[in-house]
Design a protein around this motif. Structure first.
Motif, PDB file in Angstrom:
ATOM      1  N   ASP A 208       0.808  -1.229   0.000  1.00 17.01           N
ATOM      2  CA  ASP A 208       0.000   0.000   0.000  1.00 17.01           C
ATOM      3  C   ASP A 208       0.838   1.274   0.000  1.00 17.01           C
ATOM      4  O   ASP A 208       0.338   2.354   0.329  1.00 17.01           O
ATOM      5  CB  ASP A 208      -0.970   0.029   1.186  1.00 17.01           C
ATOM      6  N   LEU A 209       2.102   1.167  -0.364  1.00 16.78           N
ATOM      7  CA  LEU A 209       2.962   2.338  -0.522  1.00 16.78           C
ATOM      8  C   LEU A 209       3.308   2.519  -2.000  1.00 16.78           C
ATOM      9  O   LEU A 209       3.195   1.581  -2.796  1.00 16.78           O
ATOM     10  CB  LEU A 209       4.242   2.193   0.295  1.00 16.78           C
ATOM     11  N   ILE A 210       3.733   3.711  -2.347  1.00 20.00           N
ATOM     12  CA  ILE A 210       4.249   3.989  -3.688  1.00 20.00           C
ATOM     13  C   ILE A 210       5.742   4.241  -3.571  1.00 20.00           C
ATOM     14  O   ILE A 210       6.179   5.066  -2.759  1.00 20.00           O
ATOM     15  CB  ILE A 210       3.553   5.203  -4.332  1.00 20.00           C
ATOM     16  N   CYS A 211       6.523   3.513  -4.349  1.00 20.32           N
ATOM     17  CA  CYS A 211       7.976   3.721  -4.402  1.00 20.32           C
ATOM     18  C   CYS A 211       8.277   4.661  -5.560  1.00 20.32           C
ATOM     19  O   CYS A 211       7.981   4.351  -6.723  1.00 20.32           O
ATOM     20  CB  CYS A 211       8.716   2.405  -4.586  1.00 20.32           C
ATOM     21  N   LEU A 212       8.855   5.797  -5.254  1.00 23.16           N
ATOM     22  CA  LEU A 212       9.177   6.813  -6.256  1.00 23.16           C
ATOM     23  C   LEU A 212      10.676   6.788  -6.528  1.00 23.16           C
ATOM     24  O   LEU A 212      11.481   7.068  -5.633  1.00 23.16           O
ATOM     25  CB  LEU A 212       8.764   8.189  -5.747  1.00 23.16           C
TER      26      LEU A 212
END
Length: 345
Positions: free
Chosen positions: A93-97
């Motif tokens: 549920d995280l976004i890796c940028l």
């Protein structure tokens, strides 16, 4: 700025910034806004960032923009966690940028892959979309700076900050920011033509320098410190306006120079405190601000949204530091010991 009179590649690339921003608005801004809107619908619990060097300063900018505007946490993960230590990540549920100019460094590729395996959605801001990072990311946003040949990144950094703001405007449905982005190239052009020559001699003579900022402005202060080192071989350290007063300020004296990136937001009180403290210690403090009449002002144009203020500051700084490097006899295009694409594991 007359590009016919410019001798270095770095200067030519800095002079291209307003033009490439125009292209970015036409060909990229809508995709940044859409990516932000789609990310907001997920919705994520937060973000992790993956970057090095100048790109990591852009990640710091992303951190302050998103945390202050959304309340969602943004944290940096050291690429070695995946590339060297091989640690499994838990990023559901995280976004890796991932932010990179070339998209080619193996450690960034490894961290992005580990993040995806750990449950994160992967998003990349790149100047070279067809790259190892770009080919493996779920979503790629091209910053559209075009080829950049000087070792010191300039236009790609500005375009990355612009792309980040486009994403943030979409994520938060900030129509005022979107409108300000569409008109920004005019302010960028003005930023190239401001006269900062009063700071040349003091920086050249300084045994060391501080660059100071806070909030989103801390990111461009960090970038300025790096550029002073890599193009001019001037020792410079970046500090938050708050952290500087917790100890490092004792180094400041009349042999010291500082460049203070005046924030035009809620952090201005702490910035003003640093300016006063530097004066009390007889250290030279140049203030990068549009406010006429502030002491030792290095002028920048006013902008239509406070989040665009750091962009005109760094554009003005790039023009300044390229001239400073030439005056010091340094090769800003190819500093000794550095390569354009840095490959780390």
């Amino acid at each position: 700025m007359d590009t016919k009179m410019i001798g270095t590649i770095m200067a030519r690339e800095v002079s291209e910034i307003p033009e490439v921003l125009h292209r970015q608005i036409q060909d990229g801004l809508d995709s940044y806004l859409l990516a932000g809107q789609q990310a907001a619908q997920t919705p994520p619990r937060g973000f992790v960032t993956c970057a090095r060097g100048t790109s990591d300063h852009a990640a710091t900018f992303f951190k302050y923009v998103m945390e202050t505007r959304t309340g969602l946490p943004v944290t940096s993960i050291g690429p070695s966690i995946a590339s060297v230590y091989k640690t499994p990540l838990k990023l559901q549920d995280l976004i890796c940028l991932t932010i990179s100019q070339s998209g080619g460094s193996p450690d960034l590729v490894a961290l992005q892959a580990a993040a995806k395996q750990g449950g994160a959605q992967t998003l990349a801001f790149l100047n070279v979309s067809d790259s190892p990072v770009g080919r493996s990311a779920d979503t790629v946003l091209d910053v559209l700076a075009g080829p950049e040949k000087a070792v010191a990144a300039t236009k790609s950094f500005v375009n990355t900050l612009f792309a980040i703001l486009g994403f943030a405007a979409g994520f938060t449905n900030d129509k005022a920011l979107e409108t300000a982005l569409r008109s920004f190239p005019d302010a960028a052009k003005k930023a190239l033509n401001n006269d900062w020559s009063k700071a040349q001699l003091s920086l050249a003579r300084a045994g060391s320098a501080f660059t100071v900022g806070r909030g989103p402005g801390f990111a461009v202060a960090a970038e300025a410190a790096l550029k002073l080192k890599e193009t001019c071989r001037i020792h410079a350290e970046v500090f938050s306006a708050a952290e500087l007063l917790h100890g490092p300020v004792v180094l400041a004296d009349n042999r010291f120079a500082s460049m203070i990136f005046d924030s035009r937001d809620e952090t201005r009180v702490s910035i003003q405190t640093v300016i006063q403290t530097m004066g009390q210690r007889e250290a030279i403090a140049f203030v990068i601000s549009p406010d006429i009449g502030c002491p030792n002002q290095l002028p920048v144009p006013t902008v239509d949204h406070p989040l665009l203020h750091p962009l005109v500051q760094i554009i003005g700084f790039y023009s300044f530091v390229e001239k400073l490097a030439r005056n010091l006899g340094e090769n800003a295009d190819a500093p000794s010991g550095l390569n354009k694409v840095t490959v780390t594991v």
